[in-house]
Design a protein around this motif. Structure first.
Motif, PDB file in Angstrom:
ATOM      1  N   PRO A 276       0.824  -1.217   0.000  1.00  0.00           N
ATOM      2  CA  PRO A 276       0.000   0.000   0.000  1.00  0.00           C
ATOM      3  C   PRO A 276       0.858   1.267   0.000  1.00  0.00           C
ATOM      4  O   PRO A 276       1.198   1.813   1.043  1.00  0.00           O
ATOM      5  CB  PRO A 276      -0.804  -0.138   1.291  1.00  0.00           C
ATOM      6  CG  PRO A 276       0.074  -0.944   2.185  1.00  0.00           C
ATOM      7  CD  PRO A 276       0.847  -1.863   1.290  1.00  0.00           C
ATOM      8  N   GLU A 277       1.189   1.722  -1.193  1.00  0.00           N
ATOM      9  CA  GLU A 277       2.043   2.912  -1.298  1.00  0.00           C
ATOM     10  C   GLU A 277       1.382   4.145  -0.699  1.00  0.00           C
ATOM     11  O   GLU A 277       2.070   5.087  -0.313  1.00  0.00           O
ATOM     12  CB  GLU A 277       2.462   3.125  -2.750  1.00  0.00           C
ATOM     13  CG  GLU A 277       3.401   2.015  -3.220  1.00  0.00           C
ATOM     14  CD  GLU A 277       4.108   2.314  -4.517  1.00  0.00           C
ATOM     15  OE1 GLU A 277       3.887   3.386  -5.102  1.00  0.00           O
ATOM     16  OE2 GLU A 277       4.902   1.466  -4.942  1.00  0.00           O
ATOM     17  N   TYR A 278       0.061   4.135  -0.568  1.00  0.00           N
ATOM     18  CA  TYR A 278      -0.615   5.278   0.063  1.00  0.00           C
ATOM     19  C   TYR A 278      -0.290   5.372   1.552  1.00  0.00           C
ATOM     20  O   TYR A 278      -0.557   6.378   2.185  1.00  0.00           O
ATOM     21  CB  TYR A 278      -2.129   5.246  -0.177  1.00  0.00           C
ATOM     22  CG  TYR A 278      -2.801   3.933   0.136  1.00  0.00           C
ATOM     23  CD1 TYR A 278      -3.270   3.648   1.417  1.00  0.00           C
ATOM     24  CD2 TYR A 278      -2.973   2.982  -0.859  1.00  0.00           C
ATOM     25  CE1 TYR A 278      -3.884   2.444   1.701  1.00  0.00           C
ATOM     26  CE2 TYR A 278      -3.586   1.770  -0.579  1.00  0.00           C
ATOM     27  CZ  TYR A 278      -4.036   1.506   0.698  1.00  0.00           C
ATOM     28  OH  TYR A 278      -4.642   0.297   0.975  1.00  0.00           O
ATOM     29  N   TYR A 279       0.297   4.297   2.121  1.00  0.00           N
ATOM     30  CA  TYR A 279       0.804   4.351   3.506  1.00  0.00           C
ATOM     31  C   TYR A 279       2.313   4.586   3.519  1.00  0.00           C
ATOM     32  O   TYR A 279       2.973   4.339   4.518  1.00  0.00           O
ATOM     33  CB  TYR A 279       0.485   3.068   4.265  1.00  0.00           C
ATOM     34  CG  TYR A 279      -0.968   2.928   4.625  1.00  0.00           C
ATOM     35  CD1 TYR A 279      -1.639   3.915   5.343  1.00  0.00           C
ATOM     36  CD2 TYR A 279      -1.676   1.796   4.251  1.00  0.00           C
ATOM     37  CE1 TYR A 279      -2.976   3.775   5.672  1.00  0.00           C
ATOM     38  CE2 TYR A 279      -3.015   1.645   4.580  1.00  0.00           C
ATOM     39  CZ  TYR A 279      -3.656   2.640   5.290  1.00  0.00           C
ATOM     40  OH  TYR A 279      -4.981   2.494   5.623  1.00  0.00           O
ATOM     41  N   ASP A 280       2.837   5.026   2.384  1.00  0.00           N
ATOM     42  CA  ASP A 280       4.263   5.325   2.227  1.00  0.00           C
ATOM     43  C   ASP A 280       5.131   4.082   2.397  1.00  0.00           C
ATOM     44  O   ASP A 280       6.206   4.126   2.993  1.00  0.00           O
ATOM     45  CB  ASP A 280       4.700   6.434   3.199  1.00  0.00           C
ATOM     46  CG  ASP A 280       5.925   7.180   2.688  1.00  0.00           C
ATOM     47  OD1 ASP A 280       6.234   7.076   1.487  1.00  0.00           O
ATOM     48  OD2 ASP A 280       6.575   7.861   3.503  1.00  0.00           O
TER      49      ASP A 280
ATOM     50  N   HIS B 181       7.046   1.286   0.116  1.00  0.00           N
ATOM     51  CA  HIS B 181       7.541   1.106  -1.248  1.00  0.00           C
ATOM     52  C   HIS B 181       8.411  -0.146  -1.278  1.00  0.00           C
ATOM     53  O   HIS B 181       9.194  -0.382  -0.362  1.00  0.00           O
ATOM     54  CB  HIS B 181       8.362   2.331  -1.672  1.00  0.00           C
ATOM     55  CG  HIS B 181       8.959   2.208  -3.023  1.00  0.00           C
ATOM     56  ND1 HIS B 181       8.202   2.234  -4.174  1.00  0.00           N
ATOM     57  CD2 HIS B 181      10.239   2.041  -3.418  1.00  0.00           C
ATOM     58  CE1 HIS B 181       9.006   2.101  -5.218  1.00  0.00           C
ATOM     59  NE2 HIS B 181      10.238   1.980  -4.786  1.00  0.00           N
TER      60      HIS B 181
ATOM     61  N   LYS C 123       9.876   1.667   4.386  1.00  0.00           N
ATOM     62  CA  LYS C 123       8.745   2.190   5.160  1.00  0.00           C
ATOM     63  C   LYS C 123       9.305   3.104   6.231  1.00  0.00           C
ATOM     64  O   LYS C 123       9.870   2.615   7.202  1.00  0.00           O
ATOM     65  CB  LYS C 123       7.963   1.040   5.782  1.00  0.00           C
ATOM     66  CG  LYS C 123       6.750   1.457   6.574  1.00  0.00           C
ATOM     67  CD  LYS C 123       6.062   0.232   7.165  1.00  0.00           C
ATOM     68  CE  LYS C 123       4.885   0.638   8.015  1.00  0.00           C
ATOM     69  NZ  LYS C 123       4.236  -0.499   8.645  1.00  0.00           N
TER      70      LYS C 123
ATOM     71  N   THR D 247       9.091   5.471   2.537  1.00  0.00           N
ATOM     72  CA  THR D 247       9.877   5.465   1.309  1.00  0.00           C
ATOM     73  C   THR D 247      11.216   6.155   1.542  1.00  0.00           C
ATOM     74  O   THR D 247      11.281   7.227   2.124  1.00  0.00           O
ATOM     75  CB  THR D 247       9.097   6.161   0.172  1.00  0.00           C
ATOM     76  OG1 THR D 247       7.871   5.449  -0.035  1.00  0.00           O
ATOM     77  CG2 THR D 247       9.889   6.181  -1.121  1.00  0.00           C
TER      78      THR D 247
ATOM     79  N   TRP E 224      -0.186  -6.340   4.769  1.00  0.00           N
ATOM     80  CA  TRP E 224      -0.759  -5.739   3.570  1.00  0.00           C
ATOM     81  C   TRP E 224      -0.996  -6.713   2.424  1.00  0.00           C
ATOM     82  O   TRP E 224      -1.446  -6.317   1.359  1.00  0.00           O
ATOM     83  CB  TRP E 224       0.102  -4.572   3.080  1.00  0.00           C
ATOM     84  CG  TRP E 224       1.579  -4.788   3.115  1.00  0.00           C
ATOM     85  CD1 TRP E 224       2.437  -4.298   4.052  1.00  0.00           C
ATOM     86  CD2 TRP E 224       2.376  -5.536   2.212  1.00  0.00           C
ATOM     87  NE1 TRP E 224       3.716  -4.700   3.781  1.00  0.00           N
ATOM     88  CE2 TRP E 224       3.717  -5.457   2.646  1.00  0.00           C
ATOM     89  CE3 TRP E 224       2.106  -6.277   1.062  1.00  0.00           C
ATOM     90  CZ2 TRP E 224       4.766  -6.088   1.989  1.00  0.00           C
ATOM     91  CZ3 TRP E 224       3.144  -6.905   0.400  1.00  0.00           C
ATOM     92  CH2 TRP E 224       4.457  -6.801   0.870  1.00  0.00           C
TER      93      TRP E 224
END
Length: 115
Positions: A29-33, A35, A52, A54, A93
């Motif tokens: 979930p890149e929306y939680y930063d 990557h 985590k 990013t 995730w």
């Protein structure tokens, strides 16, 4: 009896199958930063790097670290009779399909190791 309660399991097939690797990485979930990416180590092994947040490496999964025979040999060498398998952080995730794949893989390891 010596029991190791901190043994990580990861699907080694993710390092070998490009489509499976892309699927695994796409579920972060890149929306939680968070990557993730795959890279090659200096020794030529594949490595999945999780950042985590990013820019800050948090988890690294390295090819060949999760081979059953190697894990059992390491346990024997250390005098460990039993171990408890767990996932190294990615469970928070993963999709339900990927969770099932990981659960089935850990089951196979338990069955193939006779316990």
């Amino acid at each position: 009896m010596a029991i190791d309660t901190n043994v990580y399991w990861f699907d080694e097939n993710i390092f070998k199958d490009k489509d499976l690797a892309e699927r695994f990485l796409s579920e972060m979930p890149e929306y939680y930063d968070i990557h993730g990416y795959m890279q090659e180590t200096p020794s030529g092994l594949k490595q999945i790097v999780i950042e985590k947040p990013t820019g800050y490496q948090n988890l690294n999964y390295i090819q060949n670290d999760y081979i059953l025979e190697t894990m059992l040999a390491d346990m024997d060498q250390s005098g460990i009779e039993k171990s408890v398998l767990k996932l190294p952080g990615c469970h928070e995730w993963m999709s339900l399909d990927m969770c099932k794949r990981f659960n089935d893989g850990m089951y196979r390891y338990a069955k193939e190791s006779h316990g």
